[in-house]
Design a protein around this motif. Structure first.
Motif, PDB file in Angstrom:
ATOM      1  N   ARG A 243      19.102  -0.325 -18.206  1.00  0.00           N
ATOM      2  CA  ARG A 243      18.688  -0.206 -19.599  1.00  0.00           C
ATOM      3  C   ARG A 243      19.729   0.576 -20.391  1.00  0.00           C
ATOM      4  N   THR A 244      20.940   0.563 -19.891  1.00  0.00           N
ATOM      5  CA  THR A 244      22.010   1.353 -20.489  1.00  0.00           C
ATOM      6  C   THR A 244      22.747   0.550 -21.546  1.00  0.00           C
ATOM      7  N   ASN A 245      22.980   1.169 -22.693  1.00  0.00           N
ATOM      8  CA  ASN A 245      23.719   0.542 -23.771  1.00  0.00           C
ATOM      9  C   ASN A 245      25.212   0.601 -23.451  1.00  0.00           C
ATOM     10  N   ILE A 246      25.853  -0.566 -23.490  1.00  0.00           N
ATOM     11  CA  ILE A 246      27.274  -0.642 -23.168  1.00  0.00           C
ATOM     12  C   ILE A 246      28.100   0.246 -24.081  1.00  0.00           C
ATOM     13  N   GLU A 247      27.654   0.407 -25.324  1.00  0.00           N
ATOM     14  CA  GLU A 247      28.414   1.207 -26.282  1.00  0.00           C
ATOM     15  C   GLU A 247      28.469   2.680 -25.872  1.00  0.00           C
ATOM     16  N   ASP A 248      27.549   3.096 -24.990  1.00  0.00           N
ATOM     17  CA  ASP A 248      27.536   4.493 -24.528  1.00  0.00           C
ATOM     18  C   ASP A 248      28.320   4.688 -23.234  1.00  0.00           C
ATOM     19  N   LEU A 249      28.964   3.629 -22.758  1.00  0.00           N
ATOM     20  CA  LEU A 249      29.656   3.690 -21.463  1.00  0.00           C
ATOM     21  C   LEU A 249      31.163   3.563 -21.639  1.00  0.00           C
ATOM     22  N   ASN A 250      31.890   4.049 -20.649  1.00  0.00           N
ATOM     23  CA  ASN A 250      33.352   3.964 -20.633  1.00  0.00           C
ATOM     24  C   ASN A 250      33.775   3.132 -19.422  1.00  0.00           C
ATOM     25  N   PHE A 251      34.416   2.014 -19.681  1.00  0.00           N
ATOM     26  CA  PHE A 251      34.840   1.096 -18.618  1.00  0.00           C
ATOM     27  C   PHE A 251      36.346   1.164 -18.372  1.00  0.00           C
ATOM     28  N   ASN A 252      36.977   2.199 -18.831  1.00  0.00           N
ATOM     29  CA  ASN A 252      38.442   2.289 -18.775  1.00  0.00           C
ATOM     30  C   ASN A 252      38.920   2.714 -17.378  1.00  0.00           C
ATOM     31  N   TYR A 253      38.702   1.842 -16.434  1.00  0.00           N
ATOM     32  CA  TYR A 253      39.120   2.085 -15.046  1.00  0.00           C
ATOM     33  C   TYR A 253      40.006   0.924 -14.568  1.00  0.00           C
ATOM     34  N   GLU A 254      40.895   1.242 -13.620  1.00  0.00           N
ATOM     35  CA  GLU A 254      41.703   0.228 -12.952  1.00  0.00           C
ATOM     36  C   GLU A 254      41.490   0.325 -11.454  1.00  0.00           C
ATOM     37  N   MET A 255      41.488  -0.849 -10.812  1.00  0.00           N
ATOM     38  CA  MET A 255      41.292  -0.881  -9.360  1.00  0.00           C
ATOM     39  C   MET A 255      42.452  -1.629  -8.703  1.00  0.00           C
ATOM     40  N   SER A 256      42.835  -1.167  -7.538  1.00  0.00           N
ATOM     41  CA  SER A 256      43.894  -1.823  -6.759  1.00  0.00           C
ATOM     42  C   SER A 256      43.475  -1.852  -5.290  1.00  0.00           C
TER      43      SER A 256
ATOM     44  N   VAL B 185      33.682  -0.504 -12.648  1.00  0.00           N
ATOM     45  CA  VAL B 185      33.454   0.936 -12.549  1.00  0.00           C
ATOM     46  C   VAL B 185      33.343   1.467 -13.973  1.00  0.00           C
ATOM     47  N   TYR B 186      32.387   2.343 -14.212  1.00  0.00           N
ATOM     48  CA  TYR B 186      32.212   2.916 -15.538  1.00  0.00           C
ATOM     49  C   TYR B 186      31.530   4.265 -15.420  1.00  0.00           C
ATOM     50  N   ASN B 187      31.536   5.026 -16.517  1.00  0.00           N
ATOM     51  CA  ASN B 187      30.821   6.300 -16.539  1.00  0.00           C
ATOM     52  C   ASN B 187      30.092   6.452 -17.854  1.00  0.00           C
ATOM     53  N   ASP B 188      29.096   7.326 -17.836  1.00  0.00           N
ATOM     54  CA  ASP B 188      28.307   7.590 -19.046  1.00  0.00           C
ATOM     55  C   ASP B 188      28.608   8.965 -19.628  1.00  0.00           C
ATOM     56  N   GLY B 189      29.735   9.545 -19.205  1.00  0.00           N
ATOM     57  CA  GLY B 189      30.120  10.878 -19.662  1.00  0.00           C
ATOM     58  C   GLY B 189      29.672  11.972 -18.710  1.00  0.00           C
ATOM     59  N   ILE B 190      28.794  11.617 -17.772  1.00  0.00           N
ATOM     60  CA  ILE B 190      28.288  12.599 -16.807  1.00  0.00           C
ATOM     61  C   ILE B 190      28.449  12.079 -15.376  1.00  0.00           C
ATOM     62  N   LYS B 191      28.066  10.832 -15.166  1.00  0.00           N
ATOM     63  CA  LYS B 191      28.115  10.223 -13.840  1.00  0.00           C
ATOM     64  C   LYS B 191      29.054   9.033 -13.837  1.00  0.00           C
ATOM     65  N   THR B 192      29.530   8.687 -12.645  1.00  0.00           N
ATOM     66  CA  THR B 192      30.344   7.489 -12.448  1.00  0.00           C
ATOM     67  C   THR B 192      29.521   6.456 -11.685  1.00  0.00           C
ATOM     68  N   PHE B 193      29.605   5.208 -12.136  1.00  0.00           N
ATOM     69  CA  PHE B 193      28.847   4.118 -11.520  1.00  0.00           C
ATOM     70  C   PHE B 193      29.834   3.080 -10.979  1.00  0.00           C
TER      71      PHE B 193
ATOM     72  N   GLU C 181      41.167   4.231 -10.400  1.00  0.00           N
ATOM     73  CA  GLU C 181      41.803   5.210 -11.274  1.00  0.00           C
ATOM     74  C   GLU C 181      41.174   5.180 -12.663  1.00  0.00           C
ATOM     75  N   TYR C 182      40.846   6.375 -13.126  1.00  0.00           N
ATOM     76  CA  TYR C 182      40.234   6.515 -14.458  1.00  0.00           C
ATOM     77  C   TYR C 182      41.330   6.741 -15.468  1.00  0.00           C
ATOM     78  N   LYS C 183      41.366   5.921 -16.526  1.00  0.00           N
ATOM     79  CA  LYS C 183      42.416   5.990 -17.535  1.00  0.00           C
ATOM     80  C   LYS C 183      42.020   6.831 -18.742  1.00  0.00           C
ATOM     81  N   GLY C 184      40.898   7.471 -18.661  1.00  0.00           N
ATOM     82  CA  GLY C 184      40.466   8.357 -19.730  1.00  0.00           C
ATOM     83  C   GLY C 184      39.693   7.648 -20.827  1.00  0.00           C
ATOM     84  N   VAL C 185      39.331   8.413 -21.857  1.00  0.00           N
ATOM     85  CA  VAL C 185      38.537   7.876 -22.967  1.00  0.00           C
ATOM     86  C   VAL C 185      39.432   7.046 -23.871  1.00  0.00           C
ATOM     87  N   LYS C 186      39.009   5.828 -24.157  1.00  0.00           N
ATOM     88  CA  LYS C 186      39.774   4.970 -25.062  1.00  0.00           C
ATOM     89  C   LYS C 186      39.685   5.512 -26.482  1.00  0.00           C
ATOM     90  N   LYS C 187      40.808   5.473 -27.177  1.00  0.00           N
ATOM     91  CA  LYS C 187      40.841   5.958 -28.560  1.00  0.00           C
ATOM     92  C   LYS C 187      40.859   4.792 -29.522  1.00  0.00           C
TER      93      LYS C 187
END
Length: 295
Positions: free
Chosen positions: A197-210, A220-228, A289-295
């Motif tokens: 029930r999570t709003n995508i706009e509240d999530l950060n998907f800025n991850y890369e996988m290798s 992979v994404y996070n909600d500012g507190i947890k990583t999923f 790898e987490y690329k940080g918050v998108k600006k």
């Protein structure tokens, strides 16, 4: 003797005429005729008349739109069209509304009523064009359509006129709210991550996988507190990988996670981590790898 009889008869007639009730003020009786006083109204009739007057005199004011239309709220009060001789007045109906086969009825033949149509298809709009032949001929107009009945007051003036009037409708407002609610629900559905029930706009998907693995995460994404870490369905057929979080000093530390549906829930946000499963030649790993918050 004949003169005496005539005088007595004429005097008797005047006496009887003196008992005739007063006529309505403002009415001019024809010569030699009497206009009887109106019969008193019953309490029910007085109540009906009073209620009708309240509606007619209701202080619900029209508003002017940018295109010059004077807009009345339908049903709130008796709308008025003011016309001047040699000038046309336009009564615009609701979009898509059609005038019934019964011709609009006007209370005075010195008013002319003509139908017109503008637009096409869904934008089709019916109009009633009104013209007064003289000034000071107030009357009323009734228009029946496939949706409602219009009761309109017509006034004629030598100088004042309302070129075009229209109406606002309660159902239009209701429809707009329904459309707004539907669009809001559709947007919420589009922006809600499947299975949550999570709003995508509240999530950060800025991850890369290798790396390669049959169980490589879908996202992979996070909600500012947890990583999923969302895993594929094939994960259920294999051994769950261990999660190693890589610190800023390069040290790797095993971190526990919870399984919620098809997602690993990690109670922190890491910059770099490794999912590792198997031993020796069968070892598989994926680096996140987490690329940080998108600006």
């Amino acid at each position: 003797m004949k003169w005496l009889i005539f005088t007595l008869f004429f005097s008797s007639g005047l006496a009887e005429a003196g008992n005739v009730p007063d006529i309505d003020k403002g009415l001019t009786p024809m010569a030699g005729s009497y206009v009887p006083a109106p019969s008193p109204m019953s309490s029910k009739e007085q109540k009906a008349s009073s209620l009708a007057k309240e509606w007619i005199d209701a202080k619900v004011m029209p508003v002017r739109k940018e295109d010059g239309r004077i807009v009345y709220r339908y049903g709130a009060t008796l709308p008025t069209v003011i016309c001047a001789p040699l000038k046309l007045c336009d009564i615009e109906l609701q979009k898509g509304e059609m005038i019934s086969s019964t011709k609009p009825v006007v209370g005075d033949s010195r008013w002319s009523i003509t139908p017109m149509i503008s637009g096409n298809g869904q934008d089709r709009v019916s109009h009633i064009i009104v013209k007064a032949e003289e000034t000071n001929i107030p009357t009323t107009l009734i228009i029946t359509t496939d949706r409602r009945i219009y009761n309109i007051s017509l006034r004629s003036s030598s100088s004042n006129w309302t070129p075009k009037i229209a109406f606002s409708y309660a159902e239009d407002s209701d429809l707009q709210w329904k459309q707004y609610s539907s669009e809001a629900e559709a947007r919420a559905a589009r922006n809600t991550l499947p299975g949550t029930r999570t709003n995508i706009e509240d999530l950060n998907f800025n991850y890369e996988m290798s790396g390669k693995a049959q169980w490589k995460p879908l996202r992979v994404y996070n909600d500012g507190i947890k990583t999923f870490i969302q895993m594929p369905n094939s994960m259920s057929q294999t051994e769950a990988p261990a999660l190693l979080v890589v610190g800023s000093d390069g040290e790797q530390q095993i971190v526990n996670y919870r399984l919620k549906g098809d997602r690993f829930v990690v109670d922190q946000i890491f910059n770099r981590a490794i999912l590792l499963a198997g031993l020796g030649s069968s070892e598989e790993s994926v680096t996140i790898e987490y690329k940080g918050v998108k600006k």
